[in-house]
Design a protein around this motif. Sequence first.
Motif, PDB file in Angstrom:
ATOM      1  N   MET A   1       0.844  -1.167   0.000  1.00 56.37           N
ATOM      2  CA  MET A   1       0.000   0.000   0.000  1.00 56.37           C
ATOM      3  C   MET A   1       0.895   1.237   0.000  1.00 56.37           C
ATOM      4  N   ASP A  72      -7.298   0.933  -0.669  1.00 61.11           N
ATOM      5  CA  ASP A  72      -6.732   0.602  -1.979  1.00 61.11           C
ATOM      6  C   ASP A  72      -5.198   0.578  -1.899  1.00 61.11           C
ATOM      7  N   SER A  73      -4.588   0.000  -2.901  1.00 65.00           N
ATOM      8  CA  SER A  73      -3.129  -0.135  -2.887  1.00 65.00           C
ATOM      9  C   SER A  73      -2.422   1.208  -3.057  1.00 65.00           C
ATOM     10  N   THR A  74      -3.037   2.148  -3.756  1.00 65.25           N
ATOM     11  CA  THR A  74      -2.481   3.489  -3.926  1.00 65.25           C
ATOM     12  C   THR A  74      -3.550   4.505  -3.537  1.00 65.25           C
TER      13      THR A  74
END
Length: 105
Positions: A1, A72-74
């Motif tokens: 993340m 979310d990952s980003t």
Amino acid sequence: MQIQLDQVTTGRLEENLGGKPGYLKLFYDTEDCGCNGVLVIQIVDRPNDTDIVIQNEPFIFVCDRQQESLFDSTMTLQAEENYPSYKLTSPSGLFSSNLRVKDLR
């Protein structure tokens, strides 16, 4: 993340830390809110046993491993220039437009 920060946001988070050590914890607070939870940034002395580090620089961000799937990952964390809150977004949408910091140290 990964959490992207701009200079204004970095400066504001440094102010929130007040020159003292602390971890920044993304947390859905469900106490006394009467809803599914309100996203907050908690400043804590140390992570709980169930917390995982999600980013190390320029601040150490953690979240509970049970809440990791909610993010979310980003993501982008952005300070509101004239108000003491933040906005957390990702390419897929808005997490919060009124994210507050709660110092629990």
